[in-house]
Design a protein around this motif. Structure first.
Motif, short mmCIF file in Angstrom:
data_model
loop_
_atom_site.label_atom_id
_atom_site.label_comp_id
_atom_site.label_asym_id
_atom_site.label_seq_id
_atom_site.Cartn_x
_atom_site.Cartn_y
_atom_site.Cartn_z
N PRO A 20 0.87 -1.34 -0.09
CA PRO A 20 -0.12 -0.07 0.15
C PRO A 20 1.05 1.34 0.00
CG PRO A 20 -0.01 -0.95 2.50
CD PRO A 20 0.70 -2.04 1.34
N LEU A 21 0.31 2.45 -0.53
CA LEU A 21 0.96 3.56 -0.30
C LEU A 21 1.44 4.31 1.06
CD1 LEU A 21 -1.09 5.56 -2.92
CD2 LEU A 21 1.18 4.61 -3.35
N PRO A 22 2.32 4.98 1.27
CA PRO A 22 2.61 5.51 2.54
C PRO A 22 1.44 6.24 3.26
CG PRO A 22 4.24 5.86 0.96
CD PRO A 22 3.18 5.47 0.19
N PRO A 23 1.01 6.13 4.72
CA PRO A 23 0.14 6.91 5.16
C PRO A 23 0.01 8.26 4.86
CG PRO A 23 1.41 5.44 6.68
CD PRO A 23 2.14 5.48 5.46
N ALA A 24 1.11 8.91 4.48
CA ALA A 24 0.83 10.38 4.38
C ALA A 24 0.09 10.51 2.89
CB ALA A 24 2.09 11.08 3.97
N GLN A 25 0.09 9.77 2.09
CA GLN A 25 -0.79 9.81 0.83
C GLN A 25 -2.49 9.81 1.18
OE1 GLN A 25 0.55 10.24 -2.15
NE2 GLN A 25 2.66 9.94 -1.46
N TYR A 26 -2.59 9.13 2.08
CA TYR A 26 -3.99 9.19 2.40
C TYR A 26 -4.26 10.44 3.53
CZ TYR A 26 -3.68 4.57 0.88
OH TYR A 26 -3.65 3.20 -0.23
N ILE A 27 -3.40 10.44 4.11
CA ILE A 27 -3.74 11.64 5.42
C ILE A 27 -4.00 12.97 4.63
CG2 ILE A 27 -2.57 12.81 7.36
CD1 ILE A 27 -1.35 10.07 8.06
N ASN A 28 -3.18 13.31 3.73
CA ASN A 28 -3.26 14.71 2.82
C ASN A 28 -4.52 14.93 2.44
OD1 ASN A 28 -0.52 15.01 3.83
ND2 ASN A 28 0.32 14.31 2.10
N LEU A 29 -5.14 13.82 2.03
CA LEU A 29 -6.57 13.90 1.43
C LEU A 29 -7.54 14.42 2.55
CD1 LEU A 29 -6.46 10.76 -0.89
CD2 LEU A 29 -5.62 13.21 -1.39
N TYR A 30 -7.11 14.23 3.76
CA TYR A 30 -8.40 14.34 4.76
C TYR A 30 -7.89 15.58 5.86
CZ TYR A 30 -10.30 10.04 3.39
OH TYR A 30 -10.78 8.88 2.45
N THR A 31 -7.33 16.63 5.24
CA THR A 31 -7.22 17.77 5.92
C THR A 31 -8.42 18.64 6.37
OG1 THR A 31 -7.14 19.07 3.91
CG2 THR A 31 -5.04 18.26 4.49
N ASP A 32 -8.35 19.47 7.52
CA ASP A 32 -9.51 20.21 8.02
C ASP A 32 -10.28 20.94 6.76
OD1 ASP A 32 -8.80 18.97 10.23
OD2 ASP A 32 -7.67 21.01 10.92
N GLU A 33 -9.24 21.48 5.86
CA GLU A 33 -10.19 22.30 4.71
C GLU A 33 -10.71 21.39 3.89
OE1 GLU A 33 -8.72 25.31 1.17
OE2 GLU A 33 -7.07 24.68 2.61
N ASN A 34 -10.14 20.23 3.42
CA ASN A 34 -10.85 19.42 2.63
C ASN A 34 -12.22 18.90 3.31
OD1 ASN A 34 -9.00 19.72 0.68
ND2 ASN A 34 -7.99 17.85 1.26
N ILE A 35 -12.23 18.64 4.64
CA ILE A 35 -13.27 17.95 5.22
C ILE A 35 -14.42 19.01 5.44
CG2 ILE A 35 -14.35 17.30 7.32
CD1 ILE A 35 -11.53 15.70 7.70
N ARG A 36 -13.89 20.18 5.51
CA ARG A 36 -14.90 21.61 5.72
C ARG A 36 -15.44 21.94 4.36
NH1 ARG A 36 -11.60 24.69 7.69
NH2 ARG A 36 -10.87 25.77 5.90
#
Length: 219
Positions: free
Chosen positions: A13-29
């Protein structure tokens, strides 16, 4: 051309950072975060290997294209020991072939035998995973239970100490009579022998009584 069109699939699988960067506070907002994937109903491919929802968690060796070296009903501990001994013997045979007959075709056979033994050992170890998961969950639940019992016990001990402190505080208070309680609230005016206020001049009067008299005199 065929190599250029081949799709390369990562085996990890891809490194965790590849997934974490998609779920920032701005993206969620802004509702830009990716939604959870829908459940897969049929077969699917993961890391280049096909899987099916109806497959067992640990698939049999035959379904993976390997020849079974042990019977259907067996003792895993004994079979692991046998496989370990066979692995050692085949490895020594391979070393002997490389020393005396380096070009012998049996070398490839020994390598395949070693690979098959490693596959069987890995498969037997994986069959212990469900048991390991249950034991891990049991240990975690026992730890949580013990922690909660210890927390409740500490709370009960603190509660008993507070109750004892309150009880001692009430016991140390002086035992006052009703007359003492009334006297502590307001002192009566001094009365002379004739029943009149002692010292009409205000001598011996309580300050509050004197103030009330002055207010009445002004009316």
């Amino acid at each position: 051309m065929a190599n250029a069109e081949a799709i390369q699939v990562s085996s990890l699988p891809l490194p965790p950072a590849q997934y974490i960067n998609l779920y920032t506070d701005e993206n969620i907002r802004k509702n830009r975060a990716p939604k959870p994937p829908a459940p897969i109903q049929d077969a699917y491919t993961m890391f280049g290997s096909p899987f099916c929802n109806d497959d067992n968690i640990i698939r049999p060796l035959e379904s993976q294209g390997f020849k079974r070296l042990y019977p259907q009903h067996f003792d895993r501990r004994k079979e692991l020991k046998k496989l370990n001994h066979s692995l050692l013997v085949n490895f020594l045979d391979l070393i002997d072939l490389l020393v005396h007959y380096p070009d012998s075709p049996r070398r490839a056979e020994k390598i395949e035998d070693l690979s098959l033994l490693f596959v069987h050992i890995h498969h037997l170890l994986n069959e212990f995973r469900p048991h390991q998961a249950r034991e891990t969950l049991r240990v975690m639940m026992e730890l949580q239970k013990r922690q909660r019992i210890e927390t409740a016990q500490r709370f009960q001990n603190h509660l008993e100490k507070v109750r004892e402190m309150v009880k001692n505080a009430f016991a140390s208070l002086p035992d006052l009579t009703d007359a003492d309680r009334l006297a502590g609230g307001l002192e009566p005016m001094d009365v002379g022998e004739s029943g009149d206020l002692a010292g009409g001049r205000g001598e011996g009067c309580h300050p509050l009584d004197r103030l009330m008299c002055e207010i009445v005199d002004r009316m």
